[in-house]
Design an enzyme around this catalytic site. Structure first.
Site, PDB file in Angstrom:
ATOM      1  N   ARG A  69       0.854  -1.143   0.068  1.00 32.79           N
ATOM      2  CA  ARG A  69      -0.112   0.018   0.164  1.00 32.79           C
ATOM      3  C   ARG A  69       0.977   1.306  -0.019  1.00 32.79           C
ATOM      4  O   ARG A  69       1.903   1.242   0.516  1.00 32.79           O
ATOM      5  CB  ARG A  69      -0.886  -0.107   1.109  1.00 32.79           C
ATOM      6  CG  ARG A  69      -1.933  -0.796   1.080  1.00 32.79           C
ATOM      7  CD  ARG A  69      -2.933  -0.821   2.279  1.00 32.79           C
ATOM      8  NE  ARG A  69      -2.547  -1.300   3.668  1.00 32.79           N
ATOM      9  CZ  ARG A  69      -1.868  -0.645   4.493  1.00 32.79           C
ATOM     10  NH1 ARG A  69      -1.794   0.583   4.473  1.00 32.79           N
ATOM     11  NH2 ARG A  69      -1.311  -1.248   5.609  1.00 32.79           N
ATOM     12  N   TYR A 210      -1.381  -3.367  -6.970  1.00 35.36           N
ATOM     13  CA  TYR A 210      -0.956  -4.100  -5.962  1.00 35.36           C
ATOM     14  C   TYR A 210      -2.251  -3.929  -4.573  1.00 35.36           C
ATOM     15  O   TYR A 210      -2.364  -2.975  -4.407  1.00 35.36           O
ATOM     16  CB  TYR A 210       0.267  -4.009  -5.180  1.00 35.36           C
ATOM     17  CG  TYR A 210       0.993  -5.155  -4.464  1.00 35.36           C
ATOM     18  CD1 TYR A 210       1.791  -6.124  -5.221  1.00 35.36           C
ATOM     19  CD2 TYR A 210       0.855  -5.030  -3.083  1.00 35.36           C
ATOM     20  CE1 TYR A 210       2.323  -7.202  -4.348  1.00 35.36           C
ATOM     21  CE2 TYR A 210       1.218  -6.302  -2.366  1.00 35.36           C
ATOM     22  CZ  TYR A 210       1.989  -7.082  -2.904  1.00 35.36           C
ATOM     23  OH  TYR A 210       2.560  -8.242  -2.402  1.00 35.36           O
ATOM     24  N   LYS A 219      -9.515  -2.342   1.408  1.00 40.25           N
ATOM     25  CA  LYS A 219      -9.206  -1.044   2.211  1.00 40.25           C
ATOM     26  C   LYS A 219     -10.145   0.083   1.764  1.00 40.25           C
ATOM     27  O   LYS A 219     -10.601   0.813   2.714  1.00 40.25           O
ATOM     28  CB  LYS A 219      -7.819  -0.971   1.998  1.00 40.25           C
ATOM     29  CG  LYS A 219      -7.122  -2.088   2.593  1.00 40.25           C
ATOM     30  CD  LYS A 219      -7.196  -2.527   4.051  1.00 40.25           C
ATOM     31  CE  LYS A 219      -6.229  -3.650   4.465  1.00 40.25           C
ATOM     32  NZ  LYS A 219      -6.780  -4.080   5.682  1.00 40.25           N
ATOM     33  N   HIS A 239     -10.923  -2.619  11.174  1.00 42.04           N
ATOM     34  CA  HIS A 239      -9.732  -3.391  10.605  1.00 42.04           C
ATOM     35  C   HIS A 239      -9.764  -4.415  11.849  1.00 42.04           C
ATOM     36  O   HIS A 239      -8.791  -4.354  12.562  1.00 42.04           O
ATOM     37  CB  HIS A 239      -8.514  -2.416  10.617  1.00 42.04           C
ATOM     38  CG  HIS A 239      -7.289  -3.137   9.782  1.00 42.04           C
ATOM     39  ND1 HIS A 239      -6.104  -2.591  10.079  1.00 42.04           N
ATOM     40  CD2 HIS A 239      -7.454  -4.279   9.095  1.00 42.04           C
ATOM     41  CE1 HIS A 239      -5.379  -3.366   9.315  1.00 42.04           C
ATOM     42  NE2 HIS A 239      -6.037  -4.136   8.625  1.00 42.04           N
ATOM     43  N   SER A 261      -1.616  -3.989  10.205  1.00 42.81           N
ATOM     44  CA  SER A 261      -1.381  -4.917   9.414  1.00 42.81           C
ATOM     45  C   SER A 261      -0.027  -5.630   9.581  1.00 42.81           C
ATOM     46  O   SER A 261       1.007  -5.100  10.243  1.00 42.81           O
ATOM     47  CB  SER A 261      -1.063  -4.022   7.903  1.00 42.81           C
ATOM     48  OG  SER A 261      -2.046  -3.327   7.815  1.00 42.81           O
ATOM     49  N   CYS A 263       0.720  -7.800  11.884  1.00 42.83           N
ATOM     50  CA  CYS A 263       0.926  -8.164  13.393  1.00 42.83           C
ATOM     51  C   CYS A 263       0.169  -9.543  13.784  1.00 42.83           C
ATOM     52  O   CYS A 263       0.051  -9.748  14.885  1.00 42.83           O
ATOM     53  CB  CYS A 263       0.282  -6.989  14.306  1.00 42.83           C
ATOM     54  SG  CYS A 263       1.426  -5.545  14.280  1.00 42.83           S
ATOM     55  N   ASP A 286      -9.486  -9.692   8.477  1.00 42.24           N
ATOM     56  CA  ASP A 286      -8.968  -8.419   8.195  1.00 42.24           C
ATOM     57  C   ASP A 286     -10.134  -7.255   8.636  1.00 42.24           C
ATOM     58  O   ASP A 286      -9.534  -6.271   9.154  1.00 42.24           O
ATOM     59  CB  ASP A 286      -8.478  -8.545   6.922  1.00 42.24           C
ATOM     60  CG  ASP A 286      -7.825  -7.380   6.519  1.00 42.24           C
ATOM     61  OD1 ASP A 286      -7.011  -6.813   7.512  1.00 42.24           O
ATOM     62  OD2 ASP A 286      -7.711  -6.533   5.708  1.00 42.24           O
ATOM     63  N   ARG A 383       2.225 -11.620  -0.719  1.00 45.34           N
ATOM     64  CA  ARG A 383       0.790 -12.377  -0.134  1.00 45.34           C
ATOM     65  C   ARG A 383       0.277 -13.501  -0.906  1.00 45.34           C
ATOM     66  O   ARG A 383       0.702 -14.183  -1.971  1.00 45.34           O
ATOM     67  CB  ARG A 383      -0.246 -11.209  -0.411  1.00 45.34           C
ATOM     68  CG  ARG A 383       0.187  -9.724  -0.061  1.00 45.34           C
ATOM     69  CD  ARG A 383      -0.382  -9.679   1.558  1.00 45.34           C
ATOM     70  NE  ARG A 383      -0.057  -8.487   2.067  1.00 45.34           N
ATOM     71  CZ  ARG A 383      -0.760  -7.944   2.930  1.00 45.34           C
ATOM     72  NH1 ARG A 383      -1.817  -8.541   3.416  1.00 45.34           N
ATOM     73  NH2 ARG A 383      -0.392  -6.844   3.529  1.00 45.34           N
TER      74      ARG A 383
END
Ligand code: OXD
Ligand code: MN
Length: 600
Positions: A69, A210, A219, A239, A261, A263, A286, A383
């Site tokens: 991102r 991406y 998002k 989130h 993100s 974690c 997520d 990913r």
């Protein structure tokens, strides 16, 4: 197809502006997915993995400039600058549209414009939202097939006059006649824009192919636009992972947890509980959309249909359920394609003899660059994309349109010091304070943040709040008022504490179920708690450590409230919150003062 007037007019307008070679209306079918994969393998964009090892799965490498991102190029273009607040970049919407229209003009030359009808949330659920993404990237189409519900049923729901969230995306790389395409077309960073117009529920993205920059349901729609809608309409777009934790007696608890993100949200969502008789089932990894139900409790759905998880670190020991989910029908981006045509990434827990790395170069483990640094085979933000239904522990209710009632909110981040393993808020208002001042050491999910030691990341939402973060915090307090004694209980966790010499203090992964069980015992009133200046903490012996080999001094360290360090974090939080000016809720200031007083 559709007779929706707004949709037909919008597609015609974008076609005229972007001048693609052709327009394809997507139907979400397997045939469509297979056809696009065949086309992308033929152009060299995709690699088909070995059918016996990883059936129906494909690997992609992005351009090395397009790997995460881009928060520095992400905009909340509200009508008034003050409505975007201090956590967002802002440009006047009219000006931004002017700039972007120039970029969009002719930007799909030589490419196909795909129209993707999708639902975030079970089709027809009253919490669900309909989006239409226009994109010139077939990679985006196949990923959207997995991550959202792409279906022409959306057109039936829309009818002639129904509303949807328009999501416009282009990789920003037109092709002249005869020009060969690159493997991963995209635009240079200064031309990338990820733009949101919250008052219009409109998304315009340009220049990146991406992840969250391009799969606009995730998002952009489900967090940035949805959080602004939720703030206006009295619900929550967060989130957060959602999981069901069931006791040996069959009592179900639903937990929603916010971590920044990379974690470990996906790991926690699919955790294999080590506490005898308890089990975790996944609802989402997520994003959670939550609304008060008729009984006054807060109900959550996962608006997504798949996982877009960070690959490195995903291993049999850390997340066997994620590995099982990507065993077939999966897409991998920026991992190693091994010599025998399977995939590999760092900390996968298996050996790799070599292959092609994420930069598309021949690669062997241990290879070094000219400066003697080890070359990683997979990008740290590489990913996997996989359908949620492929997860062996997916919950039977994951698509229940009514959602699941949330009992517990968990906040946290990656802190190697200061934050103890777990503490509970005295009440919901303090829970809001904990969420709002959650902090983390940076991760690889956004690489343009610079080298900061600590990032305050309210509710793990910093990059995703679609309006003023002060108003967003007030919205949390308001939701607490609305839910009253039915509001979820709030906890803060930190799995990442280290000793001064760098040793992890807590084994993490499946053992985190011990902490979840303590939370459930608290909700049930089965265990008490110690009052500390920062909140309520386990009484020794009540958070079960049976069978774990944790020396007493490590446990003491894990549970330590170091008031000196905590005061430092409090000062840092104060400084951070100061930038919210008069939009900082009064209750937040009260919480700061109360904590300061308790710390002495
Ligand atoms: C994600 C992120 O991709 O948070 O989920 O970056
Ligand atoms: Mn995320």
């Amino acid at each position: 197809m559709t007779n929706n007037k707004k949709l037909l007019a919008w597609v015609a307008e974008i076609e005229a502006m972007c001048t693609p070679e052709q327009v394809v209306w997507c139907d979400g079918s397997k045939e469509e997915y297979d056809r696009l994969m065949v086309e992308m393998v033929a152009t060299g964009m995709a690699v088909k993995l070995d059918e016996t090892k990883r059936p129906n799965s494909f690997a992609f490498n992005s351009d090395p400039s397009d790997v995460a991102r881009v928060e520095g190029r992400t905009y909340i273009a509200s009508l008034k600058e003050e409505d975007a607040g201090p956590t967002n970049n802002w440009i006047d919407p009219a000006e931004l549209k002017e700039t972007m229209k120039k970029l969009y003009a002719g930007c799909m030359k030589g490419r196909t414009l795909y129209v993707i009808p999708f639902s975030m949330g079970p089709v027809g659920s009253d919490i669900a939202k309909i989006g239409i993404e226009i994109t010139d990237s077939p990679y985006v189409v196949v990923n959207m097939h997995i991550m959202t519900r792409v279906t022409p049923k959306v057109f039936d729901i829309l009818g002639e006059d129904g509303d949807f969230i328009p999501c416009l995306h282009s990789v920003g790389s037109p092709l002249e006649p005869g020009q060969a395409d690159s493997r991963w077309p995209c635009a240079p960073i200064e031309k990338k824009y990820i733009a949101h117009f919250p008052e219009e529920n409109l998304i315009w993205s340009f220049g990146s192919g991406y992840g969250g920059n391009a799969l606009l349901g995730k998002k952009c729609l489900a967090l940035r636009i949805a959080s602004a809608m939720a703030g206006r309409e009295g619900w929550m777009a967060e989130h957060m992972l959602i999981l069901r934790f069931t006791s040996p007696e069959g009592k179900q608890f639903h937990i929603a947890a916010a971590f920044p993100s990379a974690c470990g949200k996906t790991n926690l969502a699919m955790l294999q509980a080590t506490v005898p008789g308890w089990k975790v089932e996944t609802i989402g990894d997520d994003i959670a959309w939550m609304k008060p139900g008729e009984d006054g409790r807060l109900y959550a759905i996962n608006p997504e249909a798949g996982f877009f998880g960070v690959a490195p670190g995903t291993a049999e020991y850390s997340n066997p359920m994620a590995l099982a989910s990507v065993q077939e029908n999966a897409i991998f981006t920026n991992v190693v394609v091994t010599d025998d045509n399977d995939v590999w990434w760092e900390d996968m827990g298996v050996e790799c003899s070599g292959g092609t790395d994420w930069k598309n170069n021949p690669w062997k483990p241990g290879m070094k660059d000219a400066d003697g640094n080890e070359i990683k085979g997979a990008h740290p933000n590489s990913r996997f994309t996989a359908r949620a239904e492929q997860c062996p522990v997916i919950c039977a209710d994951w698509e229940n349109p009514a959602g699941v009632p949330i009992d517990i909110f968990v906040f946290g981040g990656k802190r190697t010091n200061t934050m103890p393993l777990v503490h509970e808020a005295f009440d919901f208002n303090q829970g809001v304070y904990m969420g709002a001042t959650a902090s983390s050491e940076p991760t690889a999910a956004a690489l343009d943040l610079g080298n900061v030691a600590l990032r305050f990341d309210p509710f793990a939402m910093t990059p995703f709040i679609g309006y003023h973060a002060g108003d967003y915090m007030q919205h949390w307090f308001d939701m607490g008022d609305k839910l009253g004694d039915k509001a979820p209980r709030c906890f803060y966790v930190n799995w990442f504490r280290k000793t001064d010499d760098g040793k992890w203090l807590w084994p993490g992964f499946g053992e985190n179920s011990r902490v979840l069980k303590w939370m459930c015992d608290r909700v049930e009133g089965k265990v008490g708690a110690r009052e500390t200046p920062i909140g309520l903490m386990p009484i020794d012996g009540e958070l079960t450590l049976d069978g774990l080999d944790i020396p007493a001094e490590d446990w003491a360290e894990l549970m330590k409230v170091d008031t000196v360090l905590f005061k430092q974090t409090l000062q840092d939080a104060k400084e951070y919150l100061a930038k919210f000016g008069d939009k900082l809720p009064t209750r937040m200031t009260e919480q700061l003062k109360a904590l300061e007083a308790r710390l002495g």
